[in-house]
Motif scaffolding. Structure first.
Motif, short mmCIF file in Angstrom:
data_model
loop_
_atom_site.label_atom_id
_atom_site.label_comp_id
_atom_site.label_asym_id
_atom_site.label_seq_id
_atom_site.Cartn_x
_atom_site.Cartn_y
_atom_site.Cartn_z
N ALA A 151 -18.93 75.74 -24.95
CA ALA A 151 -18.50 76.45 -23.72
C ALA A 151 -17.27 77.16 -24.35
CB ALA A 151 -18.15 75.44 -22.65
N ALA A 152 -16.47 76.71 -25.34
CA ALA A 152 -15.38 77.42 -25.60
C ALA A 152 -15.42 78.93 -26.14
CB ALA A 152 -14.52 76.74 -26.53
N ARG A 153 -16.64 79.10 -26.38
CA ARG A 153 -17.10 80.53 -27.08
C ARG A 153 -18.13 81.32 -26.28
NH1 ARG A 153 -13.33 79.50 -28.91
NH2 ARG A 153 -12.59 78.99 -31.04
N THR A 154 -18.08 81.00 -24.99
CA THR A 154 -19.11 81.52 -24.07
C THR A 154 -18.35 82.03 -22.93
OG1 THR A 154 -19.60 79.60 -22.63
CG2 THR A 154 -20.80 79.69 -24.50
N VAL A 155 -19.24 83.11 -22.02
CA VAL A 155 -18.92 83.47 -20.85
C VAL A 155 -19.06 82.65 -19.61
CG1 VAL A 155 -19.00 85.39 -19.23
CG2 VAL A 155 -18.93 85.94 -21.62
N GLU A 156 -20.48 82.35 -19.76
CA GLU A 156 -20.83 81.24 -18.68
C GLU A 156 -21.66 80.23 -19.36
OE1 GLU A 156 -21.17 82.79 -14.31
OE2 GLU A 156 -21.81 84.11 -15.57
N PRO A 211 -26.11 75.56 -15.34
CA PRO A 211 -25.13 75.49 -14.08
C PRO A 211 -23.89 75.15 -14.42
CG PRO A 211 -26.72 73.83 -13.88
CD PRO A 211 -27.25 74.63 -15.02
N GLY A 212 -23.56 74.40 -15.40
CA GLY A 212 -22.42 73.90 -15.79
C GLY A 212 -21.98 73.23 -17.17
N VAL A 213 -20.87 73.21 -17.71
CA VAL A 213 -20.78 72.25 -18.82
C VAL A 213 -21.04 70.81 -18.94
CG1 VAL A 213 -19.07 71.90 -20.94
CG2 VAL A 213 -18.81 74.01 -19.54
N ASP A 214 -20.85 70.26 -17.80
CA ASP A 214 -21.09 68.85 -17.38
C ASP A 214 -22.65 68.75 -17.38
OD1 ASP A 214 -18.35 68.26 -17.12
OD2 ASP A 214 -18.36 68.23 -14.93
N GLN A 215 -23.20 69.55 -17.05
CA GLN A 215 -24.75 69.55 -16.82
C GLN A 215 -25.36 69.83 -18.33
OE1 GLN A 215 -23.03 71.19 -14.78
NE2 GLN A 215 -23.81 70.56 -12.91
N LEU A 216 -24.69 70.52 -19.21
CA LEU A 216 -25.02 70.77 -20.67
C LEU A 216 -24.74 69.38 -21.52
CD1 LEU A 216 -26.03 72.25 -23.14
CD2 LEU A 216 -23.36 73.18 -23.24
N ALA A 217 -23.58 68.68 -21.13
CA ALA A 217 -23.29 67.51 -21.82
C ALA A 217 -24.18 66.55 -21.52
CB ALA A 217 -21.68 66.96 -21.37
N GLU A 218 -24.60 66.29 -19.90
CA GLU A 218 -25.56 65.41 -19.41
C GLU A 218 -27.17 65.66 -20.43
OE1 GLU A 218 -25.71 65.89 -15.40
OE2 GLU A 218 -23.69 65.17 -15.08
N ARG A 219 -27.46 66.88 -20.43
CA ARG A 219 -28.73 67.15 -21.02
C ARG A 219 -28.62 66.56 -22.61
NH1 ARG A 219 -33.08 71.16 -19.77
NH2 ARG A 219 -31.77 71.20 -17.72
N ILE A 220 -27.72 67.28 -23.21
CA ILE A 220 -27.52 66.62 -24.58
C ILE A 220 -27.46 65.16 -24.89
CG2 ILE A 220 -25.73 66.69 -26.65
CD1 ILE A 220 -24.69 69.18 -25.55
N GLU A 221 -26.88 64.37 -23.99
CA GLU A 221 -26.66 62.82 -24.01
C GLU A 221 -28.43 62.34 -23.64
OE1 GLU A 221 -25.65 59.34 -24.85
OE2 GLU A 221 -24.38 60.95 -25.06
N GLU A 222 -28.82 62.96 -22.87
CA GLU A 222 -30.27 62.55 -22.28
C GLU A 222 -31.11 62.79 -23.54
OE1 GLU A 222 -33.64 64.42 -19.49
OE2 GLU A 222 -31.60 63.99 -18.49
N ARG A 223 -30.97 63.93 -24.13
CA ARG A 223 -32.08 64.10 -25.16
C ARG A 223 -31.55 63.22 -26.31
NH1 ARG A 223 -35.65 65.96 -22.03
NH2 ARG A 223 -35.68 68.40 -21.71
N ARG A 224 -30.24 62.98 -26.40
CA ARG A 224 -29.92 62.21 -27.83
C ARG A 224 -30.49 60.60 -27.35
NH1 ARG A 224 -23.69 62.21 -29.22
NH2 ARG A 224 -24.14 63.90 -30.32
N TRP A 252 -12.55 78.77 -35.85
CA TRP A 252 -11.44 78.39 -35.44
C TRP A 252 -11.52 77.62 -33.97
CZ3 TRP A 252 -6.05 81.57 -36.46
CH2 TRP A 252 -6.27 81.82 -37.82
N THR A 253 -10.63 76.52 -33.80
CA THR A 253 -10.62 76.03 -32.49
C THR A 253 -9.70 76.87 -31.40
OG1 THR A 253 -8.92 74.50 -33.05
CG2 THR A 253 -11.18 73.71 -33.17
N ASP A 254 -9.92 76.59 -29.87
CA ASP A 254 -8.92 76.91 -29.16
C ASP A 254 -7.36 76.87 -29.69
OD1 ASP A 254 -10.91 78.58 -28.18
OD2 ASP A 254 -11.05 77.31 -26.21
N SER A 255 -7.54 75.52 -29.96
CA SER A 255 -5.89 74.90 -29.99
C SER A 255 -5.36 75.63 -31.31
CB SER A 255 -6.11 73.40 -30.40
OG SER A 255 -6.72 73.25 -31.69
N GLU A 256 -6.21 76.04 -32.65
CA GLU A 256 -5.75 76.65 -33.37
C GLU A 256 -5.33 77.99 -33.01
OE1 GLU A 256 -7.76 74.56 -37.14
OE2 GLU A 256 -9.07 75.69 -35.97
N ILE A 257 -6.01 78.94 -32.42
CA ILE A 257 -5.61 80.21 -31.81
C ILE A 257 -4.57 80.12 -30.89
CG2 ILE A 257 -6.57 81.99 -30.52
CD1 ILE A 257 -9.34 81.16 -31.35
N ASP A 258 -4.39 79.02 -30.34
CA ASP A 258 -3.01 78.96 -29.33
C ASP A 258 -1.73 78.89 -30.24
OD1 ASP A 258 -4.50 79.29 -27.02
OD2 ASP A 258 -4.60 77.11 -26.59
#
Length: 472
Positions: free
Chosen positions: A53-58, A61-74, A313-319
């Motif tokens: 998500a850190a490298r996307t526009v959108e 339906p949401g980042v939480d749903q992406l995490a849930e799908r990843i966990e489900e498939r894992r 680079w991560t967002d923290s490094e760019i910051d």
């Protein structure tokens, strides 16, 4: 700590060190460059989703749903089915095309199943996204020619050995007319006509073909055929990607998640998207020195989005580096050299990046302006009471207006360069200094550098334009 966390810890110490040092920069490039091959399977589902998500526009339906799908498939013992579709519309690939490939590589290294879909069927229609006129369809010969060099050009950013290749002609070519009519009966026409580019073309009296209108449906059928969990695409592809969700739902499938990528601004800083037609692009086939030089020519304001788009680079490094720019503990030129080195490292390796860096410094950074006879001059005795911005616009005509000159200063593109026998020193001028009298600002810069007015030469530099100050 995860493998990525360990790498960030090592890089953080380098980011707070002297980034004008070749030794520091080389170590940094080795550390961050190695992340392009870093195994990310030890990240949690939440960490994976956030890194994407850190490298996307959108993410819909949401980042939480992406995490849930990843966990489900894992939990089920497999990764997500990820799709990126490519219409082979051109033979040459530029840096802007790599943005989704870099994110796709992250998915790949997280252990997910990646499919690179070659749109050989849809390329014959012509994707209308972002166009104000009809896009000519391609022939089989065009498609074959454009595909020939694509892999070699993009290979530095993506591992093609660990991807499935599919062509959408497999399922679209045999699709029958009755099947298509049955499908279209369930798709509201308003979904196809709501596109801004379609409305603009119709309002201006331009043509819109039925094949273009049906393009999103064809792309959506790709997702149905592959039973995708996630589809990637540019931000201008959002409606096409959402059509995939709609058609999957109509077919009784679980709708895919949509991940949209930013459209990267071109190197000229005009706000236009990077494209070959506008000449504001960086070809992947360009030599290392050319790539480095093109990055060094960009406006300072593009450094952060370019770091996000093309580095690991991560967002923290760019910051961290953004904060250093703000407190002036880091010069914009030094950060831009690091950015240029990152891009060259991805294409050609650290050794080539350091060689390009050395070549740039030898050609430009240490160049003496004293030997240049044709530089315009400003008589400070005559114009010293005018603001720096006014001198840039009225006297030198470097900028179209004083407000434009202030914008250059705001982007850290305005500076005074002081040359003495001991070398060259540069003082970045703030937006506030741009509206103050030239004589006062020049005197402060000389005093700050510990240089007497008659002990060196002073130059006013706006972007790549330079003028000699005399009469100080």
């Amino acid at each position: 700590m995860t493998r990525l966390g360990e790498s960030v810890a090592r890089a953080s110490a380098l980011l707070t060190a002297d980034l004008s040092s070749d030794t520091t920069v080389e170590k940094l490039l080795e550390e961050t460059g190695s992340r392009r091959y870093l195994d990310l399977t030890d990240l949690s589902a939440k960490e994976q989703a956030e890194l994407i998500a850190a490298r996307t526009v959108e993410v819909l339906p949401g980042v939480d749903q992406l995490a849930e799908r990843i966990e489900e498939r894992r939990t089920a013992g497999r990764g997500l089915r990820i799709k990126l579709g490519i219409d082979p519309t051109a033979a040459d690939v530029h840096l802007g095309h790599t943005v989704p490939m870099i994110v796709l590589s992250r998915f790949q290294r997280m252990g997910h199943d990646v499919t690179l879909l070659i749109g050989d069927f849809t390329a014959k229609i012509g994707d209308p996204s972002g166009r104000t006129a009809e896009r000519p369809p391609l022939t089989d010969e065009d498609i074959a020619a454009n595909l020939a060099g694509y892999q070699d050009q993009v290979r530095p950013f993506f591992d093609f050995e660990k991807v499935s290749f599919r062509r959408n002609s497999e399922w679209l070519a045999p699709y029958t007319f009755p099947e298509l009519l049955g499908l279209l009966a369930q798709v509201p026409a308003s979904h196809l006509l709501q596109r801004e580019d379609f409305r603009k073309r119709l309002a201006e009296g331009h043509g819109l073909t039925m094949s273009e209108l049906l393009y999103p449906v064809a792309q959506g059928l790709d997702s149905v055929a592959l039973e995708c969990d996630v589809e990637l695409g540019g931000a201008d592809q959002l409606l096409n990607l959402q059509m995939g969700r709609k058609l999957m739902e109509l077919r009784g499938q679980r709708p895919q998640l949509v991940v949209t990528m930013p459209l990267i601004e071109g190197t000229d800083g005009t706000g236009a998207k990077m494209s070959k037609s506008k000449g504001n692009y960086i070809p992947l086939s360009a030599p290392a020195d050319d790539v480095f030089g093109k990055i060094m020519s960009i406006p300072d304001r593009l450094m952060a989005p370019y770091l996000r788009a093309w580095t690991e680079w991560t967002d923290s490094e760019i910051d961290v580096v953004k904060a250093r720019l703000e407190d002036r503990s880091l010069h914009p030129m030094d950060l831009k050299k690091v950015l240029a080195g990152e891009v060259v490292t991805a294409l050609y390796g650290v050794a080539a990046a350091m060689a390009a860096r050395a070549g740039f410094v030898a050609q430009f950074s240490k160049k003496s302006f004293t030997d240049v006879e044709t530089l315009p001059e400003v008589d400070v005795a005559e114009h010293g009471g005018e603001s720096v911005a006014a001198v840039l616009s009225k006297v030198l005509e470097f900028q179209p207006s004083a407000s434009a000159a202030r914008r250059v200063a705001k982007q850290n593109g305005l500076r005074l360069v002081i040359e003495t026998e001991g070398g060259q020193e540069s003082a970045v001028l703030t937006e506030a200094q741009a509206v103050r009298p030239l004589a006062e600002v020049a005197a402060e810069a000389l005093a700050g550098a510990g240089v007497a007015a008659d002990a060196g030469s002073v130059y006013l530099k706006a972007g790549r334009k330079i003028a000699r100050l005399r009469g100080l």
